[in-house]
Write a protein that holds these residues in place. Structure first.
Motif, PDB file in Angstrom:
ATOM      1  N   ASN A 278      20.925 -31.025  32.056  1.00 18.07           N
ATOM      2  CA  ASN A 278      21.038 -29.618  32.439  1.00 18.07           C
ATOM      3  C   ASN A 278      19.756 -29.083  33.063  1.00 18.07           C
ATOM      4  O   ASN A 278      19.774 -28.094  33.804  1.00 18.07           O
ATOM      5  N   LEU A 279      18.615 -29.706  32.732  1.00 17.50           N
ATOM      6  CA  LEU A 279      17.328 -29.222  33.247  1.00 17.50           C
ATOM      7  C   LEU A 279      17.145 -29.542  34.721  1.00 17.50           C
ATOM      8  O   LEU A 279      16.314 -28.920  35.397  1.00 17.50           O
ATOM      9  N   SER A 280      17.892 -30.515  35.224  1.00 17.22           N
ATOM     10  CA  SER A 280      17.743 -30.917  36.623  1.00 17.22           C
ATOM     11  C   SER A 280      18.117 -29.752  37.541  1.00 17.22           C
ATOM     12  O   SER A 280      19.211 -29.198  37.451  1.00 17.22           O
ATOM     13  N   GLY A 281      17.192 -29.387  38.404  1.00 22.07           N
ATOM     14  CA  GLY A 281      17.405 -28.280  39.322  1.00 22.07           C
ATOM     15  C   GLY A 281      16.994 -26.930  38.791  1.00 22.07           C
ATOM     16  O   GLY A 281      16.919 -25.960  39.556  1.00 22.07           O
ATOM     17  N   ASP A 282      16.707 -26.821  37.494  1.00 23.50           N
ATOM     18  CA  ASP A 282      16.290 -25.530  36.938  1.00 23.50           C
ATOM     19  C   ASP A 282      14.911 -25.140  37.470  1.00 23.50           C
ATOM     20  O   ASP A 282      14.004 -25.978  37.545  1.00 23.50           O
ATOM     21  N   PRO A 283      14.712 -23.855  37.789  1.00 23.71           N
ATOM     22  CA  PRO A 283      13.371 -23.395  38.167  1.00 23.71           C
ATOM     23  C   PRO A 283      12.484 -23.255  36.940  1.00 23.71           C
ATOM     24  O   PRO A 283      12.887 -22.678  35.926  1.00 23.71           O
ATOM     25  N   VAL A 284      11.293 -23.805  37.026  1.00 23.27           N
ATOM     26  CA  VAL A 284      10.312 -23.714  35.936  1.00 23.27           C
ATOM     27  C   VAL A 284       8.976 -23.314  36.554  1.00 23.27           C
ATOM     28  O   VAL A 284       8.512 -23.950  37.506  1.00 23.27           O
ATOM     29  N   TRP A 285       8.375 -22.275  36.013  1.00 26.37           N
ATOM     30  CA  TRP A 285       7.089 -21.772  36.513  1.00 26.37           C
ATOM     31  C   TRP A 285       6.078 -21.882  35.385  1.00 26.37           C
ATOM     32  O   TRP A 285       6.292 -21.382  34.279  1.00 26.37           O
ATOM     33  N   LEU A 286       4.946 -22.550  35.659  1.00 22.34           N
ATOM     34  CA  LEU A 286       3.926 -22.804  34.647  1.00 22.34           C
ATOM     35  C   LEU A 286       2.580 -22.238  35.092  1.00 22.34           C
ATOM     36  O   LEU A 286       2.266 -22.234  36.287  1.00 22.34           O
ATOM     37  N   PHE A 287       1.782 -21.811  34.112  1.00 25.71           N
ATOM     38  CA  PHE A 287       0.482 -21.207  34.416  1.00 25.71           C
ATOM     39  C   PHE A 287      -0.548 -21.677  33.392  1.00 25.71           C
ATOM     40  O   PHE A 287      -0.294 -21.681  32.186  1.00 25.71           O
ATOM     41  N   HIS A 288      -1.721 -22.060  33.901  1.00 24.20           N
ATOM     42  CA  HIS A 288      -2.860 -22.358  33.033  1.00 24.20           C
ATOM     43  C   HIS A 288      -4.132 -21.968  33.755  1.00 24.20           C
ATOM     44  O   HIS A 288      -4.347 -22.341  34.911  1.00 24.20           O
ATOM     45  N   GLY A 289      -4.982 -21.183  33.088  1.00 26.58           N
ATOM     46  CA  GLY A 289      -6.235 -20.738  33.691  1.00 26.58           C
ATOM     47  C   GLY A 289      -7.379 -21.677  33.374  1.00 26.58           C
ATOM     48  O   GLY A 289      -7.435 -22.291  32.300  1.00 26.58           O
ATOM     49  N   SER A 290      -8.336 -21.759  34.299  1.00 27.81           N
ATOM     50  CA  SER A 290      -9.452 -22.691  34.115  1.00 27.81           C
ATOM     51  C   SER A 290     -10.385 -22.274  32.986  1.00 27.81           C
ATOM     52  O   SER A 290     -11.145 -23.094  32.464  1.00 27.81           O
TER      53      SER A 290
END
Length: 414
Positions: free
Chosen positions: A123-135
């Motif tokens: 089900n995860l295939s094609g799902d939009p995922v947005w990730l963030f990590h600061g330096s």
């Protein structure tokens, strides 16, 4: 596979980050006591920071048939902690201890899906995922976040990973009260003219309208006891009150639903409405027909920081569909989508007595016997419980361990 337009989402995200130079600031409305109502929900998404980011990933993975995408600030891959606090602190936040590789966690996910403990990872295939990590984020280290990106990509999700910001450990919003590099209460930072929230929503939805300058909706304060298995939110380290921002348009028009999960030290009982007021989600909710659900964790003896359960402090089922906190949040989602909470009856009712599964009995045996019986498996001379992959010690007939089965082929240490 779900069909998404990745190119449009990427363009929308970049355009929002680079093109907006001034920001609307609209204070969140005062909470109105009430119940979660029924709305015409067209898509459900989840987002979170830190412990809320780990929980957002758990929800997305375990309920991938329900959640259609995720936005995560600073967290690691699914069940990195392996039901162990030391692993959580030293391998999945800091990196001084070894942790499971993304490939190992992917296989764990497949195993649990085969047992019905989580939804199929296809089900995860094609799902939009947005990730963030600061330096400047030294709380959850960069390699841990990298593992999350790899985990999602290996399952075919459409990942956008923003790791170029100088942010500290925080939710980053254009109206955040803290400086960009800070790691301090209330963990909502501002990083110049960037708008990570708009970029996140642009990727998840494909496009977004500009944020509102004044809010038209209402902030509903509801009783979380109604959605927790057993009816006692405090027993699962959740606060009594939860919140939902509902734009006026959503009273009559179809809307999306965003579940947003706070980080440790960021729950309502400690920082008040800081995330709801400065997270910049409600401003986009008003102009993009989006209800925002803000569930709340709280402190207990085993959880003094008010974190969401991503290492097993409350239940060894924490990353499964049957995990108490997971079940509570999904019950809230279903109430907003269908008008009725899905809370199991309390333990005082007859129904609970007849349907509750008895606590599994511990099985004590040599590690060799556990493997031959199919309760565990051996790797490089060490023994690991099937399902949880918890280490049991040397693989031989002399070393014994006690384990119990909490779901089909999912064994944990007693």
């Amino acid at each position: 596979m779900r069909s998404r337009n990745g190119f449009l989402a990427f363009v929308a995200a970049i355009g929002l980050a680079a093109g907006s130079l001034s920001w609307s600031m609209a204070a969140v409305p005062a909470p109105q006591p009430g119940a979660l109502g029924k709305y015409d929900i067209t898509g459900t998404y989840v987002s979170g920071l830190s412990s809320g980011g780990f929980m957002a990933n758990q929800l997305h993975v375990a309920h991938s048939g329900l959640f259609q995408g995720a936005g995560i600030f600073s967290a690691g891959a699914y069940d990195c902690a392996q039901n162990n606090l030391s692993t959580a602190l030293s391998a999945c936040m800091d990196t001084v201890l070894p942790r499971k590789t993304p490939a190992e966690l992917e296989q764990l996910t497949r195993t649990r899906a085969a047992a019905g403990s989580v939804d199929p990872p296809q089900n995860l295939s094609g799902d939009p995922v947005w990730l963030f990590h600061g330096s400047a984020d030294q709380t959850v280290r960069r390699p841990v976040n990298d593992d999350l990106a790899t985990y999602y990509r290996d399952f075919g999700a459409r990942v956008v990973y923003d790791n170029t910001s100088a942010a500290g450990h925080a939710w980053v919003s254009p109206i955040g009260p803290n400086s960009c590099g800070a790691t301090s209460s209330p963990y909502v930072n501002r990083c110049g003219t960037t708008d990570p929230v708009g970029a996140m929503l642009g990727h998840l939805f494909g496009r977004v309208n500009p944020a509102a300058s004044a809010l038209s909706g209402k902030l509903v304060q509801f009783d979380q006891n109604s959605y927790v298995p057993g009816g006692n939110a405090a027993a699962v380290s959740m606060g009594r009150e939860g919140f939902a921002y509902v734009p006026r348009a959503c009273e009559t028009a179809p809307c999306k639903l965003m579940v947003t999960l706070h980080g440790c030290y960021q729950y309502y009982g400690l920082v008040g409405n800081a995330l709801m007021d400065k997270g910049y989600l409600n401003e986009y909710a008003d102009t993009n027909n989006m209800v925002v659900l803000y569930p709340q964790a709280t402190t207990t003896t085993g959880n003094p920081r008010g974190c969401w359960d991503w290492w097993g402090y409350q239940s060894d089922r924490y990353p499964l569909k049957t995990g108490p906190q997971m079940a509570a949040v999904v019950a809230m989602v279903k109430a907003l989508s269908g008008g009725q909470p899905t809370t199991p009856p309390t333990s005082t009712t007859t129904t609970t007595t007849t349907t509750t599964t008895p606590v599994p009995q511990c099985v004590t045996a040599s590690n060799y016997a556990h493997t031959t019986a199919g309760r565990a498996h051996a790797e490089l001379g060490q023994t690991y419980a099937n399902g949880s992959n918890q280490a049991l010690g040397l693989w031989n007939t002399f070393t014994t361990s006690s384990i119990r089965e909490t779901s089909a082929n999912y064994w944990v240490k007693c």
